[in-house]
Design a protein around this motif. Structure first.
Motif, PDB file in Angstrom:
ATOM      1  N   SER A  29      22.600  30.855 -34.005  1.00 23.15           N
ATOM      2  CA  SER A  29      21.583  31.876 -33.726  1.00 23.15           C
ATOM      3  C   SER A  29      21.218  31.988 -32.245  1.00 23.15           C
ATOM      4  O   SER A  29      21.077  33.113 -31.750  1.00 23.15           O
ATOM      5  CB  SER A  29      20.341  31.685 -34.599  1.00 23.15           C
ATOM      6  OG  SER A  29      19.709  30.448 -34.362  1.00 23.15           O
ATOM      7  N   PRO A  30      21.081  30.898 -31.489  1.00 21.72           N
ATOM      8  CA  PRO A  30      20.787  31.070 -30.064  1.00 21.72           C
ATOM      9  C   PRO A  30      21.905  31.798 -29.306  1.00 21.72           C
ATOM     10  O   PRO A  30      21.632  32.527 -28.354  1.00 21.72           O
ATOM     11  CB  PRO A  30      20.628  29.640 -29.540  1.00 21.72           C
ATOM     12  CG  PRO A  30      20.312  28.815 -30.737  1.00 21.72           C
ATOM     13  CD  PRO A  30      21.024  29.480 -31.876  1.00 21.72           C
ATOM     14  N   TYR A  31      23.143  31.618 -29.750  1.00 24.24           N
ATOM     15  CA  TYR A  31      24.265  32.310 -29.106  1.00 24.24           C
ATOM     16  C   TYR A  31      24.268  33.803 -29.424  1.00 24.24           C
ATOM     17  O   TYR A  31      24.925  34.578 -28.749  1.00 24.24           O
ATOM     18  CB  TYR A  31      25.597  31.681 -29.526  1.00 24.24           C
ATOM     19  CG  TYR A  31      25.759  30.273 -29.014  1.00 24.24           C
ATOM     20  CD1 TYR A  31      26.053  30.032 -27.677  1.00 24.24           C
ATOM     21  CD2 TYR A  31      25.585  29.190 -29.863  1.00 24.24           C
ATOM     22  CE1 TYR A  31      26.184  28.737 -27.197  1.00 24.24           C
ATOM     23  CE2 TYR A  31      25.715  27.894 -29.396  1.00 24.24           C
ATOM     24  CZ  TYR A  31      26.019  27.673 -28.061  1.00 24.24           C
ATOM     25  OH  TYR A  31      26.139  26.391 -27.590  1.00 24.24           O
ATOM     26  N   MET A  32      23.523  34.169 -30.470  1.00 26.67           N
ATOM     27  CA  MET A  32      23.391  35.581 -30.841  1.00 26.67           C
ATOM     28  C   MET A  32      22.107  36.171 -30.260  1.00 26.67           C
ATOM     29  O   MET A  32      21.704  37.275 -30.622  1.00 26.67           O
ATOM     30  CB  MET A  32      23.405  35.731 -32.365  1.00 26.67           C
ATOM     31  CG  MET A  32      24.730  35.360 -32.995  1.00 26.67           C
ATOM     32  SD  MET A  32      24.743  35.675 -34.769  1.00 26.67           S
ATOM     33  CE  MET A  32      24.109  34.125 -35.393  1.00 26.67           C
ATOM     34  N   GLY A  33      21.433  35.413 -29.407  1.00 29.12           N
ATOM     35  CA  GLY A  33      20.214  35.901 -28.778  1.00 29.12           C
ATOM     36  C   GLY A  33      18.973  35.758 -29.638  1.00 29.12           C
ATOM     37  O   GLY A  33      17.955  36.398 -29.372  1.00 29.12           O
ATOM     38  N   VAL A  34      19.027  34.918 -30.662  1.00 31.09           N
ATOM     39  CA  VAL A  34      17.874  34.720 -31.552  1.00 31.09           C
ATOM     40  C   VAL A  34      17.289  33.337 -31.271  1.00 31.09           C
ATOM     41  O   VAL A  34      17.868  32.314 -31.644  1.00 31.09           O
ATOM     42  CB  VAL A  34      18.291  34.844 -33.042  1.00 31.09           C
ATOM     43  CG1 VAL A  34      17.105  34.566 -33.953  1.00 31.09           C
ATOM     44  CG2 VAL A  34      18.864  36.230 -33.316  1.00 31.09           C
ATOM     45  N   SER A  35      16.138  33.328 -30.617  1.00 28.98           N
ATOM     46  CA  SER A  35      15.498  32.059 -30.261  1.00 28.98           C
ATOM     47  C   SER A  35      14.556  31.546 -31.343  1.00 28.98           C
ATOM     48  O   SER A  35      13.990  30.472 -31.201  1.00 28.98           O
ATOM     49  CB  SER A  35      14.727  32.224 -28.945  1.00 28.98           C
ATOM     50  OG  SER A  35      13.658  33.131 -29.116  1.00 28.98           O
ATOM     51  N   VAL A  36      14.405  32.308 -32.398  1.00 25.82           N
ATOM     52  CA  VAL A  36      13.474  31.939 -33.476  1.00 25.82           C
ATOM     53  C   VAL A  36      14.239  31.763 -34.792  1.00 25.82           C
ATOM     54  O   VAL A  36      13.831  32.245 -35.842  1.00 25.82           O
ATOM     55  CB  VAL A  36      12.343  32.988 -33.627  1.00 25.82           C
ATOM     56  CG1 VAL A  36      11.399  32.942 -32.441  1.00 25.82           C
ATOM     57  CG2 VAL A  36      12.921  34.388 -33.793  1.00 25.82           C
ATOM     58  N   GLY A  37      15.350  31.041 -34.725  1.00 21.18           N
ATOM     59  CA  GLY A  37      16.232  30.881 -35.879  1.00 21.18           C
ATOM     60  C   GLY A  37      15.572  30.280 -37.105  1.00 21.18           C
ATOM     61  O   GLY A  37      15.944  30.598 -38.232  1.00 21.18           O
ATOM     62  N   ALA A  38      14.576  29.416 -36.905  1.00 20.15           N
ATOM     63  CA  ALA A  38      13.911  28.769 -38.040  1.00 20.15           C
ATOM     64  C   ALA A  38      13.206  29.766 -38.963  1.00 20.15           C
ATOM     65  O   ALA A  38      12.973  29.471 -40.139  1.00 20.15           O
ATOM     66  CB  ALA A  38      12.917  27.729 -37.546  1.00 20.15           C
ATOM     67  N   VAL A  39      12.908  30.938 -38.447  1.00 19.84           N
ATOM     68  CA  VAL A  39      12.291  31.987 -39.281  1.00 19.84           C
ATOM     69  C   VAL A  39      13.171  32.263 -40.507  1.00 19.84           C
ATOM     70  O   VAL A  39      12.671  32.527 -41.598  1.00 19.84           O
ATOM     71  CB  VAL A  39      12.066  33.273 -38.449  1.00 19.84           C
ATOM     72  CG1 VAL A  39      11.744  34.468 -39.330  1.00 19.84           C
ATOM     73  CG2 VAL A  39      10.960  33.045 -37.429  1.00 19.84           C
ATOM     74  N   ALA A  40      14.474  32.155 -40.345  1.00 20.66           N
ATOM     75  CA  ALA A  40      15.394  32.395 -41.457  1.00 20.66           C
ATOM     76  C   ALA A  40      15.124  31.454 -42.618  1.00 20.66           C
ATOM     77  O   ALA A  40      15.194  31.861 -43.787  1.00 20.66           O
ATOM     78  CB  ALA A  40      16.844  32.254 -40.989  1.00 20.66           C
ATOM     79  N   LEU A  41      14.796  30.210 -42.319  1.00 20.89           N
ATOM     80  CA  LEU A  41      14.549  29.245 -43.392  1.00 20.89           C
ATOM     81  C   LEU A  41      13.269  29.574 -44.161  1.00 20.89           C
ATOM     82  O   LEU A  41      13.216  29.422 -45.384  1.00 20.89           O
ATOM     83  CB  LEU A  41      14.484  27.832 -42.817  1.00 20.89           C
ATOM     84  CG  LEU A  41      15.750  27.368 -42.102  1.00 20.89           C
ATOM     85  CD1 LEU A  41      15.556  25.975 -41.518  1.00 20.89           C
ATOM     86  CD2 LEU A  41      16.941  27.416 -43.025  1.00 20.89           C
ATOM     87  N   ILE A  42      12.260  30.039 -43.444  1.00 22.27           N
ATOM     88  CA  ILE A  42      11.015  30.442 -44.110  1.00 22.27           C
ATOM     89  C   ILE A  42      11.294  31.615 -45.052  1.00 22.27           C
ATOM     90  O   ILE A  42      10.859  31.622 -46.209  1.00 22.27           O
ATOM     91  CB  ILE A  42       9.938  30.830 -43.072  1.00 22.27           C
ATOM     92  CG1 ILE A  42       9.602  29.647 -42.172  1.00 22.27           C
ATOM     93  CG2 ILE A  42       8.680  31.364 -43.770  1.00 22.27           C
ATOM     94  CD1 ILE A  42       8.799  30.014 -40.929  1.00 22.27           C
TER      95      ILE A  42
END
Length: 182
Positions: A29-42
């Motif tokens: 996710s950080p390589y895709m420009g998403v710095s809030v990857g943990a949101v996916a788990l929620i």
């Protein structure tokens, strides 16, 4: 097959799916420009709590995305108002919370209200302490993580688990050997 063995197979395949797929998202996710990857788990958690029902995935996703927009809108409103911050917060949450439920329930065939409210809370947690000018692409990143949570983590883990269970059920001898060795 004995119920206890089936339960163990379900547990092991779920553990494998959870161990495999979410970490891939966390790394990529950080390589895709998403710095809030943990949101996916929620978001995956809410999808699963709703029963892993793929037919509800679109309206759950729409709810999350509306919550993301709602969070940005709430931050903008509170920044624009020039009163007591606690009063602003209360009335912003009062009005937007009520509107979210009224709109969501009016269009309940396409919007899942719990995901709207959850998405709003996620967005406020991340963007709330910021000024609108500082937010940048965060709403887009949050939205991407929400979609990944429902589609990749939620549906993906469920599909992988079901596939593995089907494969293991066809091969009863290896299953017996696998269970015996656990």
């Amino acid at each position: 097959m004995e119920e206890k063995k089936l339960k163990r197979i379900n547990m092991l395949t779920l553990a494998f799916g959870i161990a495999l797929l979410p970490p891939i998202w966390a790394v990529l996710s950080p390589y895709m420009g998403v710095s809030v990857g943990a949101v996916a788990l929620i978001c995956a958690g809410l999808y699963v709590a709703n029963g892993n029902n793929r037919s509800n995935a679109p309206k759950i996703t729409i709810g999350f995305l509306l919550g993301d927009v709602w969070a940005f809108f709430a931050v903008w409103i509170m920044e624009t108002l020039q009163g007591n911050p606690n009063v602003e917060l209360y009335f912003t949450l009062f009005v937007l919370g009520g509107l979210a439920v009224l709109i969501g329930e009016t269009f309940s065939k396409i919007i899942f209200v719990p995901s709207w409210l959850c998405g709003w809370a996620i967005g406020l947690t991340i963007m709330g302490p910021m000024q609108v000018a500082e937010i940048g692409t965060l709403p887009i990143q949050i939205g991407a993580a929400m979609i990944a949570g429902v589609v990749y983590v939620g549906i993906g883990v469920d599909a992988l688990q079901k596939f593995l269970v089907r494969c293991l059920m066809k091969e009863e001898k290896p299953v017996k050997k696998l269970i015996k060795n656990i």
